[in-house]
Design an enzyme around this catalytic site. Structure first.
Site, PDB file in Angstrom:
ATOM      1  N   LYS A 119     -13.128  -5.207  13.861  1.00  0.00           N
ATOM      2  CA  LYS A 119     -12.932  -3.765  13.730  1.00  0.00           C
ATOM      3  C   LYS A 119     -13.514  -2.994  14.910  1.00  0.00           C
ATOM      4  O   LYS A 119     -12.998  -1.952  15.284  1.00  0.00           O
ATOM      5  CB  LYS A 119     -13.534  -3.244  12.424  1.00  0.00           C
ATOM      6  CG  LYS A 119     -12.732  -3.646  11.200  1.00  0.00           C
ATOM      7  CD  LYS A 119     -13.084  -2.766  10.016  1.00  0.00           C
ATOM      8  CE  LYS A 119     -12.315  -3.176   8.776  1.00  0.00           C
ATOM      9  NZ  LYS A 119     -12.810  -2.505   7.570  1.00  0.00           N
ATOM     10  N   LYS A 202      -2.441 -11.432   7.534  1.00  0.00           N
ATOM     11  CA  LYS A 202      -2.801 -11.030   6.166  1.00  0.00           C
ATOM     12  C   LYS A 202      -1.991  -9.805   5.734  1.00  0.00           C
ATOM     13  O   LYS A 202      -1.755  -8.907   6.545  1.00  0.00           O
ATOM     14  CB  LYS A 202      -4.299 -10.679   6.168  1.00  0.00           C
ATOM     15  CG  LYS A 202      -4.928 -10.587   4.811  1.00  0.00           C
ATOM     16  CD  LYS A 202      -6.418 -10.271   4.910  1.00  0.00           C
ATOM     17  CE  LYS A 202      -6.650  -8.785   5.029  1.00  0.00           C
ATOM     18  NZ  LYS A 202      -8.013  -8.367   4.682  1.00  0.00           N
ATOM     19  N   LYS A 205      -2.920  -3.016   4.071  1.00  0.00           N
ATOM     20  CA  LYS A 205      -2.463  -1.629   4.002  1.00  0.00           C
ATOM     21  C   LYS A 205      -2.396  -1.008   5.388  1.00  0.00           C
ATOM     22  O   LYS A 205      -1.742   0.009   5.577  1.00  0.00           O
ATOM     23  CB  LYS A 205      -3.354  -0.810   3.075  1.00  0.00           C
ATOM     24  CG  LYS A 205      -4.828  -0.865   3.377  1.00  0.00           C
ATOM     25  CD  LYS A 205      -5.628  -0.306   2.193  1.00  0.00           C
ATOM     26  CE  LYS A 205      -7.072  -0.756   2.245  1.00  0.00           C
ATOM     27  NZ  LYS A 205      -7.723  -0.744   0.938  1.00  0.00           N
TER      28      LYS A 205
END
Ligand code: AMP
Ligand code: TRP
Length: 339
Positions: A119, A202, A205
């Protein structure tokens, strides 16, 4: 250390960062629902403090996402009568214990977290301090309840190992047997649901392609369409699990089928082995619509009653604090904070 002195208690959380997917449902929420009826106290949480670590959200959007996640939990079968359902910031002991854990965890431990590395990306200097400290807050979420079991998807395994390290170091440094060494619960055919467009990624969202995922808010038509369009390979389905090796898209669809039908992968392949995707996909679409469409319509109904959701969360916070306030107080006493 013996687990015996701790009440069997489950805690898990999901970030209200907007949108729930079939991955969240199969990897986490479905297991949360089952655990309510097993021999555990269960506490489930919208982790709104975590949701602002990667980037700040529009305040109204964060409020909306939090209520939508609560609606998703309830629509999926989490009962406010069986479980304590809370929003993280409404139980202040999470953030208070997190501060103590910031002083227990080591910089080196945190820098090794793969989620942090992913991230923060190349420009770690620009990432927030909150993103770096994220796993210490997660450890506090769990340990402020003395939770013994944490159901999550595969991607959270490393954070749970860190939670165990923090509990052990606290116990060791203060010479106590105070925090439990929590067990991760990573189970089922779908602990890692992959994108419908790319079996190596994966389902998430945050994927820019909406066709890559099934959202919990998708209606029956959208669900069926996305499954019909899912990427596959040209071969027929194998009769045994070995035959799914190196076929990530095929494996993903079979895993999804197994998880939705509460069957093992072997059982599914015994039924569908030899079928082409042209036959298997409509079958999967029908099953997915049967299981998922009622959740999306119930979510929509609950979202029209935000006051009811707020009432449930206020009740959950009051119940939660009966557990967290004494555990935080005892922690402060161990550490030497005046009380
Ligand atoms: P997040 O949406 O990242 O806050 O994840 C909430 C929970 O859903 C965690 O337990 C994750 O491990 C799980 N989860 C998220 N995406 C997936 C996926 N694609 N497959 C399985 N579990 C997932
Ligand atoms: N980090 C988890 C995720 O992104 C969410 C989370 C926060 C969590 N606190 C938790 C999960 C405590 C389990 C237990 O999915």
């Amino acid at each position: 250390m013996s687990e015996a002195k701790f009440t069997p208690r489950v805690f898990s959380g999901i970030q209200p960062s907007g949108g729930l997917t079939l991955g969240n449902y199969l990897g986490a929420i479905k297991r949360f629902v089952q655990m309510q009826d097993e021999a555990f106290e269960t506490i489930y949480c919208m982790v709104d403090l975590h949701a602002i670590t990667a980037k700040l959200l529009d305040p109204d959007e964060l409020r909306r996402n939090t209520r939508e996640l609560a609606a998703g939990f309830i629509a999926s079968g989490i009962s406010p009568d069986k479980s304590i359902l809370i929003n993280q910031s409404q139980v202040p002991e999470h953030a208070q214990l997190a501060w103590i854990f910031n002083c227990i965890a080591r910089m080196g431990w945190m820098s090794r977290m793969t989620q942090w590395k992913d991230k923060a990306g190349k420009n770690a200097e620009a990432a927030s301090l909150g993103l770096f400290a994220y796993p210490a807050l997660m450890a506090a979420d769990i340990l402020v309840y003395h939770a013994t079991h944490v159901p999550v998807g595969e991607d959270q395994k490393q954070h749970l190992e860190l939670t165990r390290d923090i509990a052990s170091k606290f116990n060791h440094d203060y010479g106590v047997d105070f925090f439990p060494i929590t067990e991760p619960v990573i189970e089922g055919a779908a602990t890692r649901v992959m994108s419908l467009r790319d079996g190596s990624k994966k389902m998430s969202k945050s994927d820019p392609s909406d066709a890559s995922r099934i959202n919990l808010t998708d209606d029956a038509d959208a669900i069926a369409k996305k499954i019909r369009k899912a990427k596959t390979d040209p071969d027929a389905l194998p009769s045994e699990a070995d035959g799914l090796e190196n076929r990530p898209e095929a494996r993903n669809l079979v895993n999804i089928y197994a998880a939705l039908a509460d069957m093992s992968v072997e059982e599914v392949l015994r039924e569908v082995g030899g079928q082409q995707f042209g036959a298997f996909k409509p079958r999967l679409a029908e099953l997915a619509v049967e299981k998922m469409a009622p959740i999306s319509s119930e979510m929509a109904r609950l979202m029209d009653q935000p006051d009811e959701i707020d009432r449930i969360l206020a009740k959950g916070a009051a119940q939660a604090r009966e557990i967290t306030a004494p555990i935080l107080r005892q922690t402060y006493d161990i550490v030497g904070m005046l009380g």
